[in-house]
Write an enzyme that holds these catalytic residues in place. Structure first.
Site, PDB file in Angstrom:
ATOM      1  N   SER A 143       0.821  -1.220   0.000  1.00 35.85           N
ATOM      2  CA  SER A 143       0.000   0.000   0.000  1.00 35.85           C
ATOM      3  C   SER A 143       0.851   1.265   0.000  1.00 35.85           C
ATOM      4  CB  SER A 143      -0.925   0.009   1.218  1.00 35.85           C
ATOM      5  OG  SER A 143      -0.175   0.032   2.416  1.00 35.85           O
ATOM      6  N   LYS A 160      -6.157   4.802   8.072  1.00 35.20           N
ATOM      7  CA  LYS A 160      -5.009   5.559   7.565  1.00 35.20           C
ATOM      8  C   LYS A 160      -5.326   7.046   7.490  1.00 35.20           C
ATOM      9  CE  LYS A 160      -3.034   1.713   4.957  1.00 35.20           C
ATOM     10  NZ  LYS A 160      -2.681   1.160   3.647  1.00 35.20           N
TER      11      LYS A 160
END
Length: 820
Positions: A655, A698
């Site tokens: 990611s 996040k």
């Protein structure tokens, strides 16, 4: 130019007015499986097919209600099935180490046991009474006296014949002996020796004749004793049979439809008659203890061998059983043989045989947690063997590992007709399927429970009914529409999808239970939206101590994270840290340095062995992107190093690959990246930004750092466009976006992202395949060409080929001809 997402796109709310009820009090309880059509179809098929091996394995994430759903479904279906038979163990008179199993109609095992107990009681009182009766004593005395008379007659005849031959009879401790007589007195040895030879021969002949007659008479005595004993035993059997027979016949009349019981009662009759004398002597205390021990273990009654051990009994008309075995040891599954201690020794008999879960579930369903089953020694293989052979054989666990074989019972196996349902995770299912060949043969039906369901009005209402059912069963406060709406949004947040709801009802209901507590604490009659929000905040607060510690380190400057300014070759990435039931986002500084070389991209994490395989793959993809984008007609003479700064644990996942690529492009183009932005998203070789997991954590992780330091108005996060539907952000994040303090940018390509991060357009190829002057791609290509020229000069390859312009690219845009 990519525009930030509007506040409405960051969270899909559930307006309370859209719910067709005022509170959960208005809803009916829900007793069916919610939104698991695939699983229901599989269960229906699995319990319907009767062929061998079609047992079920229900797989799905924890908390999806697999156990509850399976138990309710099976209970409903089991009520429609016939009640299975009862089973009991009885003494095996042919081999006492192998108790016999008897099958009876449901509800009759306990009746049979009571009948046998009554029979024993009757025999216990009837036999002593019969042997004490006057007719028995008369017959017994007659037999005894007759035998004595016969013996006296034989003895008188022997005496007469011996005296005729000059001998008398004398009794000694060793028995009767013949004694020579002369003139009415015993003949001594001295007189006998003075006889002439002829007289001695004649005496010897007479002596041998008398001895032969004596031996024949003694044999006749023994025959008379045997005959007397046989007649007495026959009398005892006759008397005992007369007593026992009437009781046995009464019992047999009730079980004419069960030949096994009739045969067993006949065996009981024969055994009681055979041991009638022992029972009589034991009742009067005259029996030898060793005789008693041979028939019954210490501390047990002689008549216990005629009792019935009811192994499994079912009520009449209750349907098939559904058994949940929570502790699936071998003995709990297959049954066990208990032992009793006496004087330091262990004893057992058929009455100490105990049923296991398979016995209780026989004819119905057995539900077991697969992980608990595999954690128990000696459970998995015996279960498979039992299902394969379709019979239950009680065995001692670990018997094959004993160095010394001990005598124990081997109860007769019982035929097995059961459906076993294992509950477990998908990982466990595929692990067994891959590594255990027998698993696929025995568990052919996969019941796959989904962890999510579509967020439709029907499923929202179903979730509300699940909540209403929990409130009624556990006495929780009811929820108003606002409280239910917040739980619906929390359900979507759990699966990180605006168009889905979580089927992990256990976690949702835990939030509901906590919300009910807060509503009671605040004095609210019903649970509202604020109570649910308080419960969620409290759950986070109990779990986020580590998150706050890391944020403090960032605010103190120990962990270097910039939230303003711009730096070349540096970007804010975001990692997700899971801590059991809680995960959070942690910003991490990612840096890149580029230089002349041929080593490609150096992944410092991989070289230091702190990077996982997927992360390493993501870094290797970057080389493919750079080569395909910029090195079609020239070699990449570039070296680059990429690192997560101040990260000391393992890095896994791809990611951050887009963030790493942004840092490399920034270093090549010598353009600073805005530190007020953070980046997440993976990338493929074509520069497309791909979806990642944990997008909400996040975004919120970087948001919390920016909030703690103070908003500047230009802070935000870049996420993949394909993750927009996964956004279910906290309300404080949405409020900051609404006020213009924070932004969330959806990007589809690296070009879109680098333009936002640097403020410089990425630049598209023109008709000639060149990038616009001053664009990011123009600057990157120019730098790479300079590196290639320097590399050729350094190798001494001579003058380089004339350049066609610093903006000429090796790889023209798709659909455009390559420039000549």
């Amino acid at each position: 130019m990519t525009t930030p997402l509007p506040p409405d796109a960051l969270r899909k709310t559930c307006p309370p007015h859209t719910l067709p009820f005022e509170s959960t009090d208005d809803l009916e309880a829900l007793d069916q499986i919610v939104a698991q059509d695939r699983a229901i179809q599989a269960i229906t098929f699995g319990i319907g097919v009767r062929s061998a091996g079609f047992n079920l394995f229900a797989l799905g994430p924890p908390g999806t209600g697999k156990a509850t759903a399976v138990r309710r479904f099976l209970t409903r279906e089991a009520a429609k099935l016939p009640t299975p038979p009862d089973w009991c163990y009885v003494y095996n008179f042919a081999d006492r180490h192998r108790p016999r199993a008897i099958r009876l109609r449901s509800g009759r095992a306990r009746v049979f046991q009571r009948d046998c107990d009554r029979l024993i009681d009757d025999v216990k009182t009837g036999i002593p009474r019969a042997f004490e009766a006057e007719p028995y004593e008369q017959q017994k005395n007659g037999i005894t006296q007759g035998a004595e008379k016969e013996q006296a007659k034989e003895l008188a005849g022997l005496k007469e014949r011996a005296e005729a031959k000059g001998f008398g009879l004398a009794k000694t401790p060793s028995g009767l002996i013949a004694v020579p007589i002369l003139h009415g007195k015993p003949l001594d040895t001295e007189t006998l020796s003075k006889m002439d030879e002829a007289a001695q021969r004649e005496f010897q002949a007479r002596y041998e004749a008398v001895q032969a007659d004596l031996a024949a008479t003694l044999r006749r005595f023994r025959e008379l004793e045997k005959e007397s004993k046989a007649r007495l035993e026959a009398l005892d059997r006759e008397v005992a049979s007369a007593v026992v027979g009437q009781f046995v016949e009464e019992a047999k009349e009730k079980y004419t439809d069960t030949p096994e019981i009739v045969a067993h009662l006949e065996a009981v009759r024969e055994d009681i008659v055979q041991h009638a004398d022992l029972f009589r002597r034991a009742a009067s205390g005259q029996a030898n203890p060793m005789e008693i021990l041979a028939m019954a273990p210490p501390g047990r009654d002689l008549f216990d061998r005629y009792r019935v051990n009811v192994l499994v009994e079912h009520g009449d008309g209750d349907g098939a059983p559904v058994v949940m075995e929570l502790h699936p040891t071998c003995q709990n599954l297959l049954g066990r043989i208990d032992h009793q201690a006496h004087m330091g020794a262990l004893f057992t008999d058929f009455m100490l045989v105990k049923a296991g879960a398979l016995h209780r579930a026989n004819g119905g369903y057995l539900v077991i947690e697969a992980l608990e089953l595999l954690k128990q020694y000696f459970s998995w293989d015996p279960l498979k063997r039992t299902l394969k052979n379709r019979c239950i054989r009680i065995e001692e666990p670990g018997e094959q590992f004993r160095m010394i074989s001990t005598t124990s019972l081997e109860p007769e196996p019982i035929p097995l007709d059961v459906k076993v349902v294992l509950l477990g995770s998908p990982y466990l299912y595929y692990l067994l399927y891959t590594y255990d060949p027998e698993f696929a043969e025995l568990f052919k039906v996969k019941v796959d429970f989904s962890d999510h369901m579509p967020r439709t009005p029907e499923n929202v209402l179903a979730l509300a009914r699940v909540l209403a059912t929990c409130c009624r069963e556990e006495g929780l406060r009811s929820f108003d529409r606002g409280g239910v709406a917040k739980l619906v949004e929390q359900s979507s947040r759990l699966v990180e999808d605006q168009e889905r709801l979580s089927t992990s009802f256990a976690e949702i209901l835990d939030v509901a239970r906590e919300a009910s507590f807060w509503a009671e604490s605040h004095g609210h009659a019903r649970v509202g939206a604020e109570d649910v929000a308080a419960a969620v905040r409290a759950r986070i607060y109990r779990s986020n101590r580590v998150e706050e510690l890391l944020q403090d380190l960032i605010l103190q400057g120990t962990l270097l994270i910039d939230t303003q300014g711009a730096v070349v070759g540096q970007v804010n990435g975001i990692a997700v840290i899971p801590l059991g039931d809680y995960l959070f986002g942690k910003p991490s500084r990612i840096t890149a340095r580029t230089f002349l070389g041929r080593g490609g991209i150096l992944d410092i994490e991989r070289e230091a062995k702190t990077g996982g395989r997927i992360h390493s793959k993501g870094v290797l993809i970057l080389s493919g992107y750079l080569g395909g984008r910029y090195a079609g007609q020239m070699p990449l003479a570039m070296g680059a190093s990429v690192a997560f700064e101040q990260l000391y644990e393992e890095v896994e996942g791809d990611s951050a690959s887009s963030a790493e690529l942004y840092a490399i492009l920034s270093s090549l183009a010598e353009l600073p990246i805005r530190q007020s932005l953070a980046v997440t998203g993976s990338v493929n070789q074509h520069g497309e930004v791909q979806a990642i997991g944990g997008v909400n954590a996040k975004i919120e992780g970087f948001f919390d750092v920016c909030k703690a330091r103070g908003f500047t108005g230009d802070q935000g996060v870049l996420i993949p466009q394909s993750n927009v539907r996964n956004l279910m952000l906290r309300e404080d994040v949405i409020e900051a976006v609404r006020e213009g303090k924070f932004r969330v940018y959806p990007v589809r390509t690296i070009d879109e992202g680098i333009a936002i991060l640097t403020g410089v357009p990425a630049g598209d190829r023109g008709p000639d395949g060149a990038y616009p002057d001053g664009s990011v791609n123009f600057r990157v290509l120019k730098r790479l060409r300079e590196m290639a020229e320097r590399a050729r000069a350094f190798r001494g390859d001579g003058d380089s080929a004339p350049a066609r312009g610093d903006n000429a690219d090796a790889s023209p845009a798709p659909g455009h001809p390559r420039p000549e």
